[in-house]
Design an enzyme around this catalytic site. Structure first.
Site, PDB file in Angstrom:
ATOM      1  N   THR A  66       4.906   4.028   6.476  1.00  0.00           N
ATOM      2  CA  THR A  66       5.850   4.789   6.538  1.00  0.00           C
ATOM      3  C   THR A  66       6.636   5.457   5.699  1.00  0.00           C
ATOM      4  O   THR A  66       8.243   6.005   5.895  1.00  0.00           O
ATOM      5  CB  THR A  66       6.333   5.074   8.658  1.00  0.00           C
ATOM      6  OG1 THR A  66       7.080   4.030   8.759  1.00  0.00           O
ATOM      7  CG2 THR A  66       5.735   5.463   9.838  1.00  0.00           C
ATOM      8  N   SER A  67       6.695   4.178   4.980  1.00  0.00           N
ATOM      9  CA  SER A  67       8.063   4.164   3.958  1.00  0.00           C
ATOM     10  C   SER A  67       7.701   4.395   2.538  1.00  0.00           C
ATOM     11  O   SER A  67       7.532   3.209   1.696  1.00  0.00           O
ATOM     12  CB  SER A  67       8.318   2.826   3.446  1.00  0.00           C
ATOM     13  OG  SER A  67       9.642   2.419   2.769  1.00  0.00           O
ATOM     14  N   LYS A  68       7.478   5.338   2.425  1.00  0.00           N
ATOM     15  CA  LYS A  68       6.487   6.196   1.834  1.00  0.00           C
ATOM     16  C   LYS A  68       7.409   7.754   1.135  1.00  0.00           C
ATOM     17  O   LYS A  68       7.767   8.676   1.614  1.00  0.00           O
ATOM     18  CB  LYS A  68       5.008   6.998   1.761  1.00  0.00           C
ATOM     19  CG  LYS A  68       3.947   5.318   2.381  1.00  0.00           C
ATOM     20  CD  LYS A  68       2.866   5.894   2.653  1.00  0.00           C
ATOM     21  CE  LYS A  68       2.271   4.120   3.324  1.00  0.00           C
ATOM     22  NZ  LYS A  68       0.706   4.252   2.420  1.00  0.00           N
ATOM     23  N   CYS A 102      -1.785   6.368  -2.642  1.00  0.00           N
ATOM     24  CA  CYS A 102      -1.871   5.802  -1.104  1.00  0.00           C
ATOM     25  C   CYS A 102      -3.139   6.909  -0.078  1.00  0.00           C
ATOM     26  O   CYS A 102      -3.020   8.201  -0.883  1.00  0.00           O
ATOM     27  CB  CYS A 102      -0.780   6.326  -0.247  1.00  0.00           C
ATOM     28  SG  CYS A 102      -0.638   6.553   1.569  1.00  0.00           S
ATOM     29  N   ASN A 104      -4.634   7.681   2.040  1.00  0.00           N
ATOM     30  CA  ASN A 104      -4.125   8.223   3.582  1.00  0.00           C
ATOM     31  C   ASN A 104      -3.275   9.380   2.761  1.00  0.00           C
ATOM     32  O   ASN A 104      -3.608  10.846   3.108  1.00  0.00           O
ATOM     33  CB  ASN A 104      -2.999   7.016   4.148  1.00  0.00           C
ATOM     34  CG  ASN A 104      -4.333   6.445   5.756  1.00  0.00           C
ATOM     35  OD1 ASN A 104      -5.223   7.557   6.227  1.00  0.00           O
ATOM     36  ND2 ASN A 104      -4.214   5.186   5.118  1.00  0.00           N
ATOM     37  N   LYS A 272      -3.926  -5.585  -2.857  1.00  0.00           N
ATOM     38  CA  LYS A 272      -3.758  -5.204  -1.367  1.00  0.00           C
ATOM     39  C   LYS A 272      -5.119  -6.972  -1.697  1.00  0.00           C
ATOM     40  O   LYS A 272      -6.137  -7.356  -1.897  1.00  0.00           O
ATOM     41  CB  LYS A 272      -4.756  -4.351  -1.210  1.00  0.00           C
ATOM     42  CG  LYS A 272      -4.193  -3.078  -0.620  1.00  0.00           C
ATOM     43  CD  LYS A 272      -2.728  -3.438  -0.812  1.00  0.00           C
ATOM     44  CE  LYS A 272      -1.782  -1.997  -0.616  1.00  0.00           C
ATOM     45  NZ  LYS A 272      -0.049  -1.309  -0.215  1.00  0.00           N
ATOM     46  N   HIS A 308      -1.458  -4.667   7.851  1.00  0.00           N
ATOM     47  CA  HIS A 308      -1.751  -2.875   8.478  1.00  0.00           C
ATOM     48  C   HIS A 308      -2.018  -2.630  10.153  1.00  0.00           C
ATOM     49  O   HIS A 308      -2.955  -3.143  10.370  1.00  0.00           O
ATOM     50  CB  HIS A 308      -2.461  -1.974   7.610  1.00  0.00           C
ATOM     51  CG  HIS A 308      -2.446  -0.379   7.354  1.00  0.00           C
ATOM     52  ND1 HIS A 308      -2.920   0.144   8.223  1.00  0.00           N
ATOM     53  CD2 HIS A 308      -1.566   0.173   6.579  1.00  0.00           C
ATOM     54  CE1 HIS A 308      -2.606   1.645   7.932  1.00  0.00           C
ATOM     55  NE2 HIS A 308      -1.683   1.516   7.174  1.00  0.00           N
ATOM     56  N   MET A 312      -5.636   1.087   4.732  1.00  0.00           N
ATOM     57  CA  MET A 312      -5.407   1.932   4.022  1.00  0.00           C
ATOM     58  C   MET A 312      -6.042   2.929   3.653  1.00  0.00           C
ATOM     59  O   MET A 312      -7.503   2.627   3.444  1.00  0.00           O
ATOM     60  CB  MET A 312      -4.676   1.067   2.965  1.00  0.00           C
ATOM     61  CG  MET A 312      -3.195   0.108   3.528  1.00  0.00           C
ATOM     62  SD  MET A 312      -3.968  -1.271   4.429  1.00  0.00           S
ATOM     63  CE  MET A 312      -4.415  -2.028   2.537  1.00  0.00           C
ATOM     64  N   GLY A 313      -6.089   3.842   3.270  1.00  0.00           N
ATOM     65  CA  GLY A 313      -7.076   4.796   2.377  1.00  0.00           C
ATOM     66  C   GLY A 313      -7.967   4.543   1.161  1.00  0.00           C
ATOM     67  O   GLY A 313      -8.880   4.369   0.697  1.00  0.00           O
TER      68      GLY A 313
END
Length: 391
Positions: A66-68, A102, A104, A272, A308, A312-313
């Protein structure tokens, strides 16, 4: 006393992430170019850096999901509709990481662009699917978002269920075209599996892949984990978080992404680190039982230093690509052999992803990776920041 300025913005959910979206030309002039002014603006919008790690004074939700932030513009390329730039804002440190995408939020870029009038109306059917051609500027790749349209408008609601998202919505199939790294092999070390030595932690068989997003995959058994862990099992244990960060940093050096371990602290978004295991029964974070026979393997990944809550997408794309190649850590966890798709279990449930790999004289390549996501506008209007934010 300084006053606040207001900037047009839209708050969207894309997949299992949320972010603040901007049209490039709506940003203050000094923030329309990459650099310090833009970074300061986006950090202030999100509420970073926050030593309390809560982002109370901003739009962020104090998690990596949510920090995007997203900046979208009409494309400068004739064969694309829009250009998309993603900024992962650090929660407690003063920087924005522009090193990756990202996956997602990629599902929300097409709907946002249509809603904002950035897509030529001739490209949008009255009813049907709008194939929005997106240029992902961070990684210089093409993404195709298949956005459902009803009566000339984006269809946001539907019955597609995505584990990790509470409510159903309309399905958006997202195609990641040629997701491997064009600057080198999809496997930057040239190997499907490497010995990754991490001082004071151990030596692990690791698959390091640059597809979707640079990712380091390790078998959960080698770490002493089951592979069925949920968020609190890892995130409440500082020792585990430190181990994973050391693995990530040493893997980044071996992949050629950074020159020294110290640089990892300023590149939190990539690579990642993920761990995988063979399929087994477990209970997801929502209490939903996941049966071993419903998945091919289990996968968990860390983002911005924390496990996570789903997947992550872009890491899902990496899983799809690695699983399709016989002999990788991911492929072996899924049972080996040639595969064009896998369904994997993550902390919130399951996800199916597909990719078809082929070997060329230059190494392994993947033409396209596909997964389904959904997106929805949560709020639109303006965000406000102090007028001296960009000084």
């Amino acid at each position: 006393m300084t006053k606040q300025i207001k900037i047009p913005a839209t708050y969207l959910r894309g997949g299992t992430s949320k972010g603040v979206f901007f049209s490039l030309l709506d940003l203050p002039l000094e923030a329309q170019q990459p650099g310090s002014a833009r970074d300061k603006l986006l950090m202030r919008v999100i509420g970073s850096p926050d030593p309390y790690a809560k982002q109370i004074d901003g739009m962020g939700g104090a998690t990596s999901s949510t920090s995007k932030t997203v900046v979208v513009s009409k494309s400068t390329r004739d064969d694309h509709d829009i250009d998309y730039l993603f900024g992962q804002v650090s929660i407690d440190k003063a920087f924005v990481d522009w090193s990756g995408n990202c996956g997602n939020l990629s599902a929300a870029v097409g709907p946002f662009a249509i809603h904002s009038g950035l897509v030529d109306r001739k490209r949008i059917p009255e009813n049907g699917i709008a194939k929005i051609r997106i240029w992902q500027a961070n990684i210089q790749k093409t993404i195709i978002a298949n956005v459902p349209i009803i009566d000339g408008e984006v269809q946001e609601l539907g019955d597609f269920e995505l584990d990790g998202v509470t409510f159903p919505a309309a399905e958006i199939a997202v195609e990641f075209v040629d997701p491997s790294d064009n600057n080198g092999s999809m496997f930057p070390t040239g190997n499907l599996i490497d010995d990754l030595e991490v001082p004071n932690v151990g030596v692990f068989n690791a698959t390091m892949i640059s597809a979707g997003i640079p990712t380091i995959f390790i078998d959960a058994n080698e770490l002493g984990l089951s592979g069925a862990e949920l968020q609190d099992d890892i995130n409440s244990d500082e020792a585990w978080l430190e181990k994973f960060e050391l693995i990530r940093a040493h893997g980044a050096v071996k992949m050629g992404l950074i020159d020294s371990i110290d640089e990892a602290a300023t590149r939190q978004h990539t690579p990642k680190v993920a761990f995988v295991s063979s399929a087994k029964d477990y209970v997801s974070s929502s209490g939903k039982p996941i049966e071993a026979n419903s998945v091919d393997l289990l996968a968990r990944a860390l983002s911005m230093g924390k496990l996570h809550h789903a997947m992550m997408g872009t890491a899902a794309v990496a899983i799809a690509c690695a699983a399709s190649i016989d002999g990788t850590v991911v492929n072996l966890a899924a049972g080996g052999g040639n595969r064009e798709s896998v369904t994997f279990g993550h902390p919130s449930g399951t996800l199916k992803v597909g990719a078809v790999a082929s070997q060329s004289p230059n190494g392994w390549t993947v033409d396209k990776a596909i997964m389904s996501r959904s997106a929805r506008i949560l709020m639109e209007g303006w965000v406000r920041v102090p007028s001296d934010t960009m000084k």
